[in-house]
Scaffold this active site. Structure first.
Site, PDB file in Angstrom:
ATOM      1  CG  HIS A 222     -50.732 -24.358  29.744  1.00 27.45           C
ATOM      2  ND1 HIS A 222     -50.809 -24.674  31.076  1.00 27.45           N
ATOM      3  CD2 HIS A 222     -51.731 -25.038  29.123  1.00 27.45           C
ATOM      4  CE1 HIS A 222     -51.837 -25.493  31.258  1.00 27.45           C
ATOM      5  NE2 HIS A 222     -52.404 -25.733  30.088  1.00 27.45           N
ATOM      6  CG  ASP A 402     -13.729 -48.883   0.881  1.00 26.55           C
ATOM      7  OD1 ASP A 402     -13.408 -49.817   0.105  1.00 26.55           O
ATOM      8  OD2 ASP A 402     -14.239 -49.062   2.003  1.00 26.55           O
TER       9      ASP A 402
END
Length: 580
Positions: A222, A402
């Site tokens: 919790h 590239d």
């Protein structure tokens, strides 16, 4: 500070909508009207058997609603986020199970004060209604060396109790028998969590503040803080720390574990770790336990009892004998229970050796033949051409890619030249194409290496020593081109090497019907078509390949891959014509 964003409709309705989503998505669950209670739709199957009810705050999904099914829970009751459910809903759930004909109802409760009080109150009220009810409280948290009076918290070990008690209930054991067996099993279960981030209840700020780079050991589900903070360490170190603390005999809440013991392990994602991280932690947990002489029988790995979006993991260990494993392995239809193998994880050979690829004939076993000399000459010409064109191809590639197209073709050319120095060119063209495919795949790299290799591999099967006439070569070229198209996903017109190759191959298919004297003419026309195809790529919009990511108006030069293909075909023609 703003509350953390959550993908919900409203803070008030999120629990009810989540329960509705769970039930709507399943064919075997229903909601109890007026309550946050999920029931199995087949309650008739509980007649004469013990029914199991668990529950608690929401925010721990898939717990507890995901564990409903034959062999696990009969019903689950949900509170608000991280809030204990109200006694009226718990009682309504118990009475539904009793009315369905259950011989008794077992409440499986996590050890939090609110849960104990509310489930306890509902149990007392149910007894006044004549229901046989009993409760097992799970308190297996190993965080605190000296637990307070509230005792140890109930964490992910709870679902081991759902599973084992559910299997016993399915087999017809009585309420008393199940409670006494579970009380025994609980002595051998321990859980400890670690988190790298807090969680936040919908509409609220984070439950605690954890600086970046810190982690918290021993926290609850919790968002209650744990026992100590430290810097985030590697997965192996974190797992070692967790297991050391869990099994430390100086702590009152440790799990006794010694070499020779057998365990079931649950690696539980507290909400926001990636599956990749959970798998790394799982490996670390198995290796660490085996290193201590502990046999790992079963491993559950995934999200089983979460804490909203907390980035953490809890490890649960359960000492297990054969009977425990039998109950653990029993079939269940609960959707959140993993479909595990019932093979012991430790002591299994989990590495498979790769099968050697069907032995390629060794290079030195290639016999040369009548075609060897002409094929060598054509190859040498192709290699020298590609090396001459290296800079030209790079320059074309810089315009739209590239800039390495020339280099990759040159790498392939050099690899082939080296191979030619040391090897006989086999007389069987298919063998040569297979060798070239291997060389290109290994040395050329990139997608062009894969494409050429595909082309050569697919073509190789169509030209054998006995079947290497012009028609067979045309068929081989066609097969290679089809393979490129099938796996590369490009077509003529997409501005790729296919714009040179396809027109040439279409022309070459005329070889299947050409008279022997007309074969060179077909070849010359094919080479011209490749050249004009490459030239035509100036005006094409790239739809495949790397240039497709670039604005069309910037691409005004021909495609380097198409230019390379045209150059290769021309080199072959020149070698066949005997031009120097």
């Amino acid at each position: 500070m703003e509350p953390k964003k959550k993908l919900i409709n409203s803070v008030d309705s999120c629990v009810d909508e989540a329960l509705c989503g769970l039930v709507r998505a399943s064919g075997s669950l229903s909601l109890l009207k007026g309550h946050r209670v999920v029931l199995r739709s087949d309650l008739d199957n509980l007649r004469g058997k013990v029914a199991l009810l668990s529950g608690g705050g929401s925010g721990h999904e898939p717990a507890h609603g995901g564990y409903l099914g034959a062999g696990m829970l009969s019903a689950a009751v949900a509170g608000g986020v991280f809030a204990s459910p109200p006694p009226a809903s718990i009682l309504a759930a118990i009475l539904s199970l009793h009315t369905a004909g259950a011989s008794g109802v077992l409440l499986i409760v996590k050890n939090y004060t609110g849960d104990r009080l509310n489930f306890g109150l509902a149990a007392e009220q149910a007894r006044n209604h004549g229901v046989a009810v009993d409760m097992v409280v799970v308190a297996e948290d190993c965080a605190f060396d000296q637990p307070s009076k509230a005792g140890r918290r109930g964490l992910c070990g709870t679902i081991f109790i759902h599973k084992l008690a559910g299997a016993l209930a399915e087999e017809g054991f009585s309420l008393d028998q199940i409670v006494s067996k579970m009380t025994e099993v609980l002595k051998g279960i321990g859980t400890l969590g670690v988190s790298l981030s807090p969680c936040s209840v919908p509409g609220c700020l984070p439950s605690f503040d954890l600086p970046p780079g810190d982690m918290e050991l021993g926290l609850g589900i919790h968002g209650e803080p744990g026992i100590k903070r430290s810097k985030v360490a590697s997965a192996d170190e974190v797992v070692r720390t967790v297991l050391d603390h869990m099994t430390n005999p100086d702590s009152q809440s440790h799990l006794p574990l010694k070499s020779g013991d057998t365990v079931v392990v649950c690696v539980n994602n507290l909400g926001a770790l990636s599956c990749l991280e959970i798998a790394v932690v799982t490996k670390a947990a198995i290796v660490c336990l085996e290193g201590r002489g502990v046999a790992v029988a079963r491993v559950m790995s995934g999200s089983f009892m979460t804490s909203l979006e907390m980035a953490g993991v809890s490890l649960t260990l359960m000492r297990a004998d054969q009977e425990t494993l039998r109950l653990f392995d029993a079939k269940t239809s609960a959707p959140a229970w993993p479909n595990l193998s019932s093979v012991c994880v430790s002591g299994r050979n989990y590495i498979t050796d790769p099968q050697p690829a069907s032995a390629q004939p060794q290079d030195d076993t290639h016999a040369d033949g009548p075609l060897s000399a002409v094929m060598r000459k054509a190859l040498e010409r192709v290699c020298s051409t590609l090396l001459e064109k290296q800079e030209e191809l790079n320059a074309l590639d810089r315009a739209a890619g590239d800039g390495d197209c020339g280099n990759t073709h040159a790498q392939a050319a050099k690899a082939i030249q080296e191979w030619l120095q040391d090897h006989v060119v086999p007389g069987c063209p298919g063998q040569l194409l297979s060798v070239l495919a291997g060389l290109v795949q290994e040395k050329m790299g990139g997608s062009s290496g894969a494409l050429y290799s595909l082309f050569l591999t697919a073509a190789a099967g169509h030209v054998t020593e006995g079947q290497s006439n012009a028609a067979a070569w045309a068929t081989a070229m066609h097969a290679g081109t089809q393979a490129m198209r099938r796996y590369g996903g490009a077509d003529p017109g997409d501005r790729t090497m296919l714009d040179a190759l396809c027109p040439a191959v279409d022309e070459l298919m005329k070889l299947t019907a050409a008279p022997p004297g007309g074969q060179m003419a077909v070849l010359r026309t094919a080479v011209q078509k490749a050249a004009s195809g490459a030239e035509s790529t100036r005006d094409l919009t790239a739809r495949a390949g790397r240039a497709s990511y670039i604005a069309a108006e910037r691409v005004t030069l021909p495609d380097p891959g198409a230019v390379a293909v045209a150059a290769i075909l021309r080199a072959v023609l020149e070698a066949l014509e005997g031009r120097e």
